[in-house]
Scaffold this active site. Structure first.
Site, PDB file in Angstrom:
ATOM      1  N   GLU A 224      -3.831  -9.921   3.333  1.00  0.00           N
ATOM      2  CA  GLU A 224      -4.409  -9.753   4.587  1.00  0.00           C
ATOM      3  C   GLU A 224      -5.660 -10.877   4.647  1.00  0.00           C
ATOM      4  OE1 GLU A 224      -2.686  -5.599   3.465  1.00  0.00           O
ATOM      5  OE2 GLU A 224      -3.070  -7.469   2.556  1.00  0.00           O
TER       6      GLU A 224
ATOM      7  N   GLU B 111       0.981  -1.091  -0.036  1.00  0.00           N
ATOM      8  CA  GLU B 111      -0.086   0.013  -0.284  1.00  0.00           C
ATOM      9  C   GLU B 111       0.765   1.155   0.295  1.00  0.00           C
ATOM     10  OE1 GLU B 111      -4.155  -1.277   2.107  1.00  0.00           O
ATOM     11  OE2 GLU B 111      -2.306  -1.438   3.469  1.00  0.00           O
TER      12      GLU B 111
END
Length: 737
Positions: free
Chosen positions: A146, A126
C-alpha cells in the site's frame, strides 16, 4: 504448483447464488467448506467479492456438517488486495467493507485456513491475517504494498501484522512494500505451514487436522503485540531512517506511526481507531492521488500508440526473439547482455579483439556469480544463464540473430560503419537497434541500411541490468512490427518500456538539458553546487544534479560539448557560444582533472578515487566565484524556491514542447521516463502530473514569462504553444474568480 481446477471433481456444490456470489465458488470436501475467490486474474476484493465472502463464511457456520473452512483464490494467485479502481468510483465504501470482511472471518466459530498461493498482497494478506491459520506454497509471496500508492494497510493490516511477527519485520514490510518469501514468512511467524504440493489440498488436510482445536487463541486481534524489545527510542530511530529514505513521501512515515499505534494502544480496537485516523489524510491527500496516477500510468505503457492513432499495439504484431546479439562489451553492452541471459534469451556478444572480449565475459560472470554469493540465485540457475552467453569477434556469427543491439560509445561514424556491416550480414528480418542516448536514428543508422523499417533505438539506462527504464525510439520509417517487437522485448527483459519519437536526445535527456543548464546558470549568479543539490534532494530526487554529474563523470558531457564545438581554450571569457548563453565551469573542472567520483574530485571532493561521500570543496567554490566575476555577474543570494522553479519549470516546459511535437504520445509516457530513468520523486506523480495537478499550469506559465523577461537570451524559457494555451486559460479562469 498444480492448477486448482484439478481438485474440482472431489467437491460437492453447497452454495451458489446470484450477484455477489457469482464471484465466489463454495464447495465442500468432506467436512471442509472450501471458498474460492473468483475475480481473475488477481482476485481483487471488489464489492461483489467482499459480499460473497461474508455470505460464504456465514453459510459455512450455519452448515452443521462443516467442521472447518478453507479460503483460496482462483487461478494463479490468492489475491492482490483491494480493487483500487473502486477508490474513485466509491465502490470501496459499499458494505461490507474489507475491515468488516476480515472481522467476519476472524469471528467464525469454525477454524478458517487461508491457502496462500501465487501472492497475497495488501487486502489479500489482511484477509489471511483475519483467518485463524495460514498455509503457504513455497513459491508464493506476501506483501503490504500500500505504501507504493500512498496509503497504509488500513483494513486492520497495520494492527494485525505486529501481533504475528516482530516489529522490525512489520516496519520493513509496511514501509517498503517489498514481497516476503514463504521461507521468511514462516521464520517470522506470519504463516503456520509452508508446502510444496497443491496448496489447496494441503490446506484442506491441515484444516481437518485442527478442526477440533479451539478458535479463540487463534484470533489475531486477541494476541499481544510482539514488542517486548521495542522502546520509544527505537521508534525514533526508525522514523529518522524511514524519513530519510522516503525523501518527502508521507506514506512510509505514516506506516510507522500505524505500527507504533499497535504497540502503544491499550487494545486492538483502540489501535484500529488510530489506524483509521492515520489512513484518512493519506487517502484524501495529493500524494496518494499522484502515486495512484503513476500506478495506472505504468499500466498504460503496453497500450502504446503513435500520435494520430493509426499505429498502435492492437494492429502491430511483434516478431519472436529467439536469439539476440549485442555489439560492444563496455558498461552498456555487458549490462544489456545480462538482461538477455537473465530473461532466458540466448545472446551473442561481439567485441573488437580477444582481450576486450575476455574482459567483458569475465565482468558478466562476476555479476552473475555475485548474485549466487548473496543468495539471490542458485548455482544451477547461474550456470543455465551463463550458458546462454556466447562471445565472438566475428559478425558472421550473428546470422541467426532476431535482434542486434549496437552499444558502442556515441561516435557517429563508428555507428554508421557498424550498421552498414550488420545490414550486409544479418538476415532480412533482423531488427537493428542502437543503444544511443540522443543520436538521430534516421540520419545516423537508418540511412546506411537497406532496411530502415527494421531500424529502431533502444535506449537502455546505466547500469542496464539494474535500471528499469527502456526508452524505445521510433524513426520516421520504423515499421509497426519493429515498434511492437522492441516493446515486447522490453517486457520480456522486465523493463518499463516507453515508445517515443525521434529527435535529438529523445525525451529524457532532452528535458535534462534545460534542467542541467539552469543549474549551471545558478552557479554563475550566486548559488553553490551543494545548495542547488540540497534543494533538489529536499524536493525528493535521490541526488541533486551536480552529485549525479560526479557519479556519471563530468567528462562525459565534456566530450559531447567538444564534438559540438563548444569547448574553447581556458582564458576566453565569452558567455555566448553557438549563439546561446554558455557556462564553462564544468569544462574547467575537467581540464583540471576533476572528473567526478572516478577521480576522487569533481563538483565535490570525495577524499579518494571512487569515494562516495561528497564534501563541498573550497577549490571549486573559488573557481565559481572567479568565473562569476569574469562573466560580469554580481553574485546574490538565490532562494530555494527560485532554484526549484528554474530547474524544474524549464524542464517541464520542454516536456510540453515534446508533447506538442508528437515526440511523446501522452503525458504519462514522459512521467514514466522521469520516474524510472531519472529518479523524479514518485509521490509527485512525474513532471507533467506535478505541473498540472500540484503547481497548476497557470502558475507555471506565469513563471516562465517572468524568467523569460529576465533572461531573453535563454531559449528554453520560451513557453511551448501547448502550455501557453492551457496556462493562459487557467490564468483567465483564476482571474475571473
Amino acid at each position: 504448483m498444480l492448477r486448482l481446477c484439478r481438485l474440482l471433481p472431489c467437491f460437492r456444490r453447497s452454495f451458489s447464488s446470484q450477484g455477489a456470489a457469482s464471484m465466489i465458488d463454495q464447495r465442500t470436501s468432506g467436512n471442509v467448506s472450501v471458498i474460492k475467490l473468483q475475480n481473475p486474474p488477481m482476485n481483487a476484493f471488489r464489492h461483489e467479492v467482499r459480499a460473497g465472502l461474508v455470505e460464504g463464511i456465514k453459510k459455512a457456520n450455519e452448515d452443521a456438517s462443516v467442521k472447518s473452512i478453507v479460503i483460496h483464490g482462483d487461478g494463479n494467485v490468492f489475491s492482490a488486495g483491494a480493487d483500487i479502481t473502486e477508490f474513485a468510483s466509491g465502490g470501496n465504501a459499499l458494505e461490507p467493507g474489507l475491515i468488516s470482511v476480515v472481522h467476519h472471518i476472524e469471528n467464525s466459530a469454525k477454524p478458517v485456513v487461508a491457502a496462500i498461493h501465487g501472492l497475497a498482497f495488501g487486502g489479500g494478506l489482511e484477509v489471511c491475517l483475519g483467518s485463524h491459520y495460514r498455509v503457504m506454497h513455497s513459491k508464493a509471496r506476501i506483501a503490504f504494498p500500500e505504501v507504493n500508492i500512498g496509503i497504509l494497510p488500513a483494513a486492520t493490516g497495520s494492527q494485525r501484522l505486529p501481533r504475528v511477527t516482530d516489529i522490525a519485520t512489520a516496519v520493513e514490510m509496511c514501509t517498503t512494500g517489498m514481497p516476503v518469501s514463504a521461507k521468511k514468512a514462516l521464520e517470522k511467524g506470519i504463516v503456520d505451514k509452508v508446502v510444496d504440493g497443491d496448496v489447496v489440498s494441503e490446506a484442506i488436510n491441515f484444516a481437518r487436522s485442527i478442526e477440533d482445536e479451539p478458535v479463540e487463541p487463534r484470533r489475531v486481534s486477541k494476541m499481544r503485540v510482539k514488542a517486548n524489545e521495542f522502546t520509544s527510542a527505537v521508534f525514533d530511530a526508525a522514523y529518522d531512517m524511514i524519513a530519510k529514505r522516503a525523501r518527502g513521501a508521507a506514506a512510509p512515515v505514516f506506516n510507522v506511526k500505524a505500527i507504533e499505534a499497535a504497540v502503544n494502544s491499550k487494545s486492538y480496537e483502540e489501535g484500529l481507531e488510530r489506524e483509521h485516523g492515520l489512513a484518512l489524510p493519506l487517502f484524501v491527500g495529493s500524494q496518494a492521488r499522484a502515486l495512484q496516477y503513476a500506478f495506472f500510468s505504468e499500466r498504460k505503457l503496453p497500450k502504446w500508440e503513435i500520435p494520430g492513432g493509426a499505429v498502435n499495439y492492437k494492429n502491430s504484431t511483434p516478431i519472436e526473439i529467439k536469439e539476440g546479439a549485442v555489439i560492444g562489451g563496455g558498461t552498456m553492452g555487458s549490462g544489456i547482455a545480462i538482461c538477455f541471459i537473465t530473461s532466458g534469451i540466448p545472446v551473442k556478444l561481439v567485441e573488437v579483439n580477444q582481450e576486450y572480449l575476455d574482459k567483458t565475459l569475465s565482468t558478466i560472470r562476476k555479476v552473475i556469480n555475485t548474485k549466487v554469493e548473496k543468495g539471490r540465485l542458485s548455482p544451477e540457475k547461474a550456470d543455465q544463464q551463463l550458458s546462454l552467453l556466447q562471445g565472438t569477434l566475428n559478425y558472421n556469427d550473428l546470422k541467426n540473430a532476431d535482434i542486434v543491439i549496437e552499444a558502442v560509445f556515441e561516435n557517429l561514424e563508428l555507428k554508421k560503419k557498424i550498421f552498414k556491416k550488420l545490414d550486409e550480414t544479418c538476415k532480412p528480418e533482423t531488427v537493428l537497434a542502437s543503444n544511443t542516448s540522443g543520436l538521430d536514428i534516421d540520419q545516423v543508422m537508418a540511412a546506411v541500411t537497406s532496411r530502415p523499417g527494421k531500424v529502431v533505438g533502444t535506449h537502455f539506462f546505466s547500469p542496464a541490468h539494474v535500471m528499469k527504464l527502456l526508452e524505445n525510439i521510433r524513426g520516421k520509417d520504423t515499421s509497426p512490427e519493429t515498434m511492437a517487437t522492441v516493446m515486447d522485448l522490453g517486457k520480456k527483459l522486465k523493463k518499463v518500456s516507453v515508445l517515443v519519437g525521434n529527435c535529438p536526445h529523445f525525451v529524457g535527456n532532452r528535458m535534462l538539458g534545460p534542467y542541467g543548464t539552469e543549474a549551471s546558470y545558478l552557479l554563475e549568479e550566486g548559488a553553490l553546487p551543494h545548495e542547488v543539490d540540497q534543494v533538489l534532494e529536499d524536493f525528493g530526487f535521490p541526488m541533486g544534479v551536480f552529485r549525479v554529474s560526479d557519479l556519471a563523470g563530468i567528462d562525459v558531457g565534456y566530450k559531447s560539448r567538444k564534438d559540438f564545438g563548444l569547448i574553447t581554450r581556458e582564458g576566453q571569457d565569452d558567455r555566448f557560444r553557438n549563439g546561446r548563453r554558455y557556462c564553462p565551469v564544468a569544462d574547467f573542472l575537467v581540464e583540471r582533472g576533476r572528473l567526478g567520483q572516478k577521480s576522487g574530485k569533481g563538483w565535490y571532493n570525495y577524499g579518494k578515487v571512487g569515494g562516495r561521500n561528497p564534501q563541498p570543496d573550497p577549490e571549486v567554490e573559488q573557481l565559481i566565484l572567479e568565473m562569476s566575476e569574469k562573466a560580469g555577474f554580481k553574485r546574490r543570494r538565490i532562494t530555494p524556491l527560485e532554484i526549484l522553479e528554474r530547474c524544474l519549470y524549464s524542464m517541464i516546459n520542454e516536456g510540453f514542447k515534446i508533447l506538442e511535437e508528437g515526440i511523446a504520445s501522452r503525458q504519462e509516457d514522459i512521467d514514466m521516463v522521469w520516474l524510472y530513468g531519472y529518479g523524479w520523486p514518485r509521490h509527485t506523480g512525474g513532471p507533467m502530473y506535478y505541473a498540472r495537478n500540484q503547481v497548476g499550469l497557470g502558475r507555471i506559465y506565469e513563471r516562465l514569462l517572468y524568467y523569460q523577461a529576465l533572461n531573453p537570451d535563454v531559449p528554453h524559457w520560451e513557453p511551448s504553444g501547448l502550455l501557453r494555451d492551457e496556462g493562459m486559460a487557467k490564468l483567465f479562469r483564476s482571474s475571473k474568480l
